[in-house]
Design a protein around this motif. Sequence first.
Motif, PDB file in Angstrom:
ATOM      1  N   ALA A 250      62.886  66.886  17.258  1.00 33.37           N
ATOM      2  CA  ALA A 250      62.195  66.130  18.279  1.00 33.37           C
ATOM      3  C   ALA A 250      62.312  66.539  19.742  1.00 33.37           C
ATOM      4  CB  ALA A 250      62.648  64.641  18.160  1.00 33.37           C
ATOM      5  N   ILE A 251      63.529  66.995  20.085  1.00 31.13           N
ATOM      6  CA  ILE A 251      63.913  67.214  21.524  1.00 31.13           C
ATOM      7  C   ILE A 251      63.901  68.820  21.819  1.00 31.13           C
ATOM      8  CG2 ILE A 251      65.896  67.384  23.017  1.00 31.13           C
ATOM      9  CD1 ILE A 251      67.222  65.239  21.393  1.00 31.13           C
ATOM     10  N   ILE A 252      63.827  69.526  20.888  1.00 32.29           N
ATOM     11  CA  ILE A 252      63.731  71.221  21.257  1.00 32.29           C
ATOM     12  C   ILE A 252      62.575  71.653  20.782  1.00 32.29           C
ATOM     13  CG2 ILE A 252      64.564  73.298  21.261  1.00 32.29           C
ATOM     14  CD1 ILE A 252      67.586  72.099  20.830  1.00 32.29           C
ATOM     15  N   VAL A 253      62.255  71.545  19.479  1.00 30.32           N
ATOM     16  CA  VAL A 253      60.958  72.040  18.897  1.00 30.32           C
ATOM     17  C   VAL A 253      59.633  71.631  19.209  1.00 30.32           C
ATOM     18  CG1 VAL A 253      59.673  72.693  16.826  1.00 30.32           C
ATOM     19  CG2 VAL A 253      62.330  72.905  16.899  1.00 30.32           C
ATOM     20  N   THR A 254      59.545  70.440  19.261  1.00 26.52           N
ATOM     21  CA  THR A 254      58.300  69.620  19.906  1.00 26.52           C
ATOM     22  C   THR A 254      57.894  70.003  21.232  1.00 26.52           C
ATOM     23  OG1 THR A 254      58.726  67.745  18.503  1.00 26.52           O
ATOM     24  CG2 THR A 254      57.242  67.365  20.307  1.00 26.52           C
ATOM     25  N   PRO A 255      58.644  70.061  22.328  1.00 23.19           N
ATOM     26  CA  PRO A 255      58.032  70.626  23.396  1.00 23.19           C
ATOM     27  C   PRO A 255      57.709  72.045  23.494  1.00 23.19           C
ATOM     28  CG  PRO A 255      60.306  69.340  23.733  1.00 23.19           C
ATOM     29  CD  PRO A 255      60.109  69.450  22.322  1.00 23.19           C
ATOM     30  N   ILE A 256      58.436  72.901  22.686  1.00 26.06           N
ATOM     31  CA  ILE A 256      57.926  74.266  22.645  1.00 26.06           C
ATOM     32  C   ILE A 256      56.554  74.155  21.658  1.00 26.06           C
ATOM     33  CG2 ILE A 256      58.547  76.404  21.359  1.00 26.06           C
ATOM     34  CD1 ILE A 256      61.421  75.825  21.952  1.00 26.06           C
ATOM     35  N   ARG A 257      56.538  73.345  20.828  1.00 30.10           N
ATOM     36  CA  ARG A 257      55.191  73.439  20.138  1.00 30.10           C
ATOM     37  C   ARG A 257      54.030  73.127  21.250  1.00 30.10           C
ATOM     38  NH1 ARG A 257      56.553  69.111  16.887  1.00 30.10           N
ATOM     39  NH2 ARG A 257      57.064  70.571  15.150  1.00 30.10           N
TER      40      ARG A 257
END
Length: 315
Positions: free
Chosen positions: A59-66
Motif C-alpha cells: 500500500a505505501i511503497i509499491v502502489t506509488p511506484i506502480r
Amino acid sequence: MMLVMVVVMIHWLDRGGLQDNHDGHVSFTDVVYFTMISITTTGFGDIAPVTDRARMVEAIIVTPIRFIVIFIFVGAAYNFIIKYSWEKWRMARIQEKLSDHVVVLGFGVSGSEAVNELIQRGTEPADIVVMDTRTERLNEAEALGCNVIRADATRDEHLHAVRISRARTVLVSAGRDDSSILIVLTVRHLAPNVPISVVVRAADNELLAHQAGANNVINPVRFAGQLLAGSAQGAHLAEYLADLASVGGRVELVERPVLPEEIGRPLTRLATGGQGLRIHRRHEVIGFWEPGSEALQEGDTIVEIIPTPETAGKA
C-alpha cells in the motif's frame, strides 16, 4: 527498469509475507512474476500478500511506484505513438494548404532574423514553414505562428513534405557552408523554378552556391565589411544601408514587377511615388541613368526605394 528492480528487491526481502497458493514456496522467479503482475495491476491471485507488513509495503511503497511506472508507460506511448500520429495528421492538414509559401531551411541566427523581418514586412506567419533539426529553435519559430517540421533538409522526402516545388521562395541558412550548398543542390533538384536564397560565410563558396542553383547568395561577412567601408567614407552611409535593409527604418528597398499603368513611363515616374533605381529586363540590368530606363516595358522587374508605412504616414 530501475523501478521494477526496486520492487523486485522489496518483494524478495519481504517474501515471507507472500503466499504462493500453487506450491506454498515463494522463489525468486515467483517474486519477479508477482512484481510484474502487481505493477501492471493484473493480479491473478495465485500469489498474494498475507501478513500485515506485506500489505502495508504494497500500500505505501509499491502502489506509488506502480503509479509512476504507469505514467512512464503512458508518457512513452504518447511520445512514440499518440504524438507521432498527431504530428503526422497535423502535418498532413498543413500540407493541404501549402502553396505560394516561404520555406526557411535552418532557424539559426540568420534564419530567425529573416523570419522576423518577413513577418514585419507583412508575410503571414502561417505562410512560413521552418525546417530545423533542433527542437528548441522550432519552438521559437512555432511561437511566432510559423509552421514547423523537425527534419533534415538534405533529404528528399523531407523537402517533399513541405511541398518545396510549390513554394514562393526558399531561404537556406544551415549554419555551415557545406550543409547549405548541399541543401541548395537538393532543393534545386526537386524544385527547378523556385527562387533560392542562401547564406554562405566564405567568399570561396559563393561561386559554388551559385553553381549549386542559388539565385541569391548572401555573405554576411562581406556585407559587414561593406558597411564598415561605407562608414569610413561617410558618417551616414552605413546607417542608410542598414536602413534600406530593414523594414523598421525610414525607407525600404523593394523589388516588384512593373504595374500596367507604369508601362511606357520612365523609371523616375513610378506609380508608387518611389525612387526607381534599376530595371531587370529579361537578362539585362538597366540603371536609372542608362538608355532603356526612359520607358518601362511589360515584364520588367523594378528595384525601387519607397518610404516605410510609418514614414509615409508622417508626410
